[in-house]
Design an enzyme around this catalytic site. Structure first.
Site, short mmCIF file in Angstrom:
data_model
loop_
_atom_site.label_atom_id
_atom_site.label_comp_id
_atom_site.label_asym_id
_atom_site.label_seq_id
_atom_site.Cartn_x
_atom_site.Cartn_y
_atom_site.Cartn_z
N SER A 47 0.79 -1.23 0.00
CA SER A 47 0.00 0.00 0.00
C SER A 47 0.83 1.28 0.00
CB SER A 47 -0.95 0.02 1.20
OG SER A 47 -2.02 -0.87 0.98
N LYS A 61 -0.04 3.83 -2.55
CA LYS A 61 -1.07 4.85 -2.42
C LYS A 61 -0.50 6.26 -2.27
CE LYS A 61 -4.32 1.42 -0.85
NZ LYS A 61 -4.59 0.52 0.25
N SER A 107 -6.09 3.29 4.42
CA SER A 107 -5.57 2.47 3.33
C SER A 107 -6.69 1.79 2.54
CB SER A 107 -4.60 1.41 3.87
OG SER A 107 -3.76 0.93 2.85
N LYS A 138 2.85 6.45 5.38
CA LYS A 138 1.94 5.38 4.97
C LYS A 138 2.43 4.01 5.41
CE LYS A 138 -1.71 3.91 2.80
NZ LYS A 138 -1.72 2.73 3.71
#
Length: 389
Positions: free
Chosen positions: A64, A67, A119, A227
């Site tokens: 992720s 992202k 997320s 993140k």
């Protein structure tokens, strides 16, 4: 082409070019900490200097952390207040979710919070189709942005980072460059530094409350992003940033069983071993090291300062070079761009500062202020009191 026009054009892009300058090698004298991560990197956000790299150019799954790219492309290409309708293909996407419903309407900004704090893979697909017109269209935009940033060893095939193929990959160094690029955007910084955010939940009696999954915001002093990431194949991945005394560092750890501690160790090491030094001052007078004729009363001055993170042992390896586009400098050129001061660390150019012409103005040459009569002074005060905002 006229040299002066060429230099003016260069001024427009020199800041962007500076961000793409190659990373200089780090002196091994200040040994970095041991890490659990298979691959990792540390960067100084303002300068773009990569301070540490472990297997930094190895192609890896990034889960992720993908992202980050999705968010910055959407922020730069979309409108935050745009109302987006959740498409059918976004509903029920596997993995992390903010539980979007088909046909539900949210703003792009709300979706970005769902993307980065929780997320949400459903948020990623919704954003991609809204901004890119389709998933393939948005993926194209992601790869175009990667090329622009200088991510030479990355390829994106989706907006969320799920393990859908061996063709979705990046490296620790590429991803830390992306983090630094994104963190220079104030909207992105605001989103990833948020610990909690309420967004709308159409059809429900309450809003969605989004708690940021990034524990570093609570665990590390000064942490302000970025993140988390995990898939069965990518394992634990983490992008972290922290700011102390106005200076921001960012880390990437990939396949790291102890990612929280890895990031904290790297940040501590970076702050301790790479103090930022001012190598050039603003409006600093520069003596040309190339043949040039300076008329009496004219000087070359730097347009801005230049600061750079350096280890103590690296200071002596810094040197400067003056590049001019003019061989004769006269008073009529006052304030004009005529060249650059290039700053080198060993053989690598780490930055450049524009050089302007500055002309000394004798006090006797300045126009004398005219004496005001009592009534002129009176009406000036009256006008200011009556009509000034």
């Amino acid at each position: 082409m006229n040299v002066r026009k060429l230099l003016s054009g260069v001024l427009v892009v020199f800041l962007f070019i500076q961000a793409l300058l190659p990373a200089t090698e780090v002196n091994a004298a200040a040994s970095p900490p041991g890490l659990s991560a298979e691959s990792a990197a540390l960067i100084d956000v303002a300068s773009g200097r990569i301070l540490y790299s472990k297997n930094g150019s190895k192609k890896m799954r990034i889960a992720s952390l993908t992202k980050t790219m999705t968010a910055i492309v959407a922020i730069e290409s979309g409108k935050l207040d745009q109302v987006v309708t959740v498409p059918p293909e976004a509903v029920g996407v596997e993995g992390s979710s903010i539980y979007l419903k088909r046909g539900e309407k949210l703003t792009l900004e709300e979706l970005l919070y769902g993307l980065m704090l929780r997320s949400g893979n459903d948020a990623a697909v919704t954003i991609a189709t809204a901004v890119g017109g389709s998933l393939p269209g948005f993926v194209y935009m992601m790869n175009e942005k990667a090329a622009l940033i200088g991510m030479e060893h990355s390829n994106f095939t989706n907006p969320h980072g799920l393990d859908d193929s061996n063709m979705h990959y990046s490296t620790a160094e590429d991803m830390v460059k992306l983090s630094a690029y994104a963190l220079r955007n104030p909207v992105f910084r605001q989103i990833v530094s948020s610990k909690v955010k309420d967004i709308s939940w159409e059809g429900e009696q309450w809003d969605r409350r989004l708690l940021n999954k990034n524990k570093m915001l609570h665990l590390y002093n000064g942490a302000d992003g970025v993140k988390t990431g995990y898939t069965k194949l990518a394992k634990r991945c983490l992008a972290t940033s922290a700011t102390r005394e106005g200076r921001q560092l960012a880390t990437i750890t990939l396949n790291a069983s102890d990612d929280w501690n890895d990031s904290a160790k790297l940040l501590d090491w970076g702050f301790a071993n790479f103090p930022v030094k001012e190598l050039v001052g603003q409006k600093e007078t520069v003596k040309p090291d190339t043949p040039v004729t300076l008329e009496a009363g004219t000087h070359l001055v730097t347009m801005n300062s230049f600061r750079y993170p350096l280890q103590q042992t690296e200071t002596e390896a810094v040197h400067k070079k003056i590049v001019l586009g003019e061989s004769i400098i006269n008073g009529k050129m006052n304030g004009q761009l005529v060249g650059f001061m290039q700053i080198y660390l060993k053989d690598d150019m780490i930055g450049q500062v524009p050089l302007l012409v500055n002309v000394d103005t004798p006090t006797s040459a300045l126009p004398k202020a005219k004496a005001q009569s009592f009534w002129q002074h009176f009406w000036e005060i009256a006008a200011g009191g009556l009509w000034s905002a």
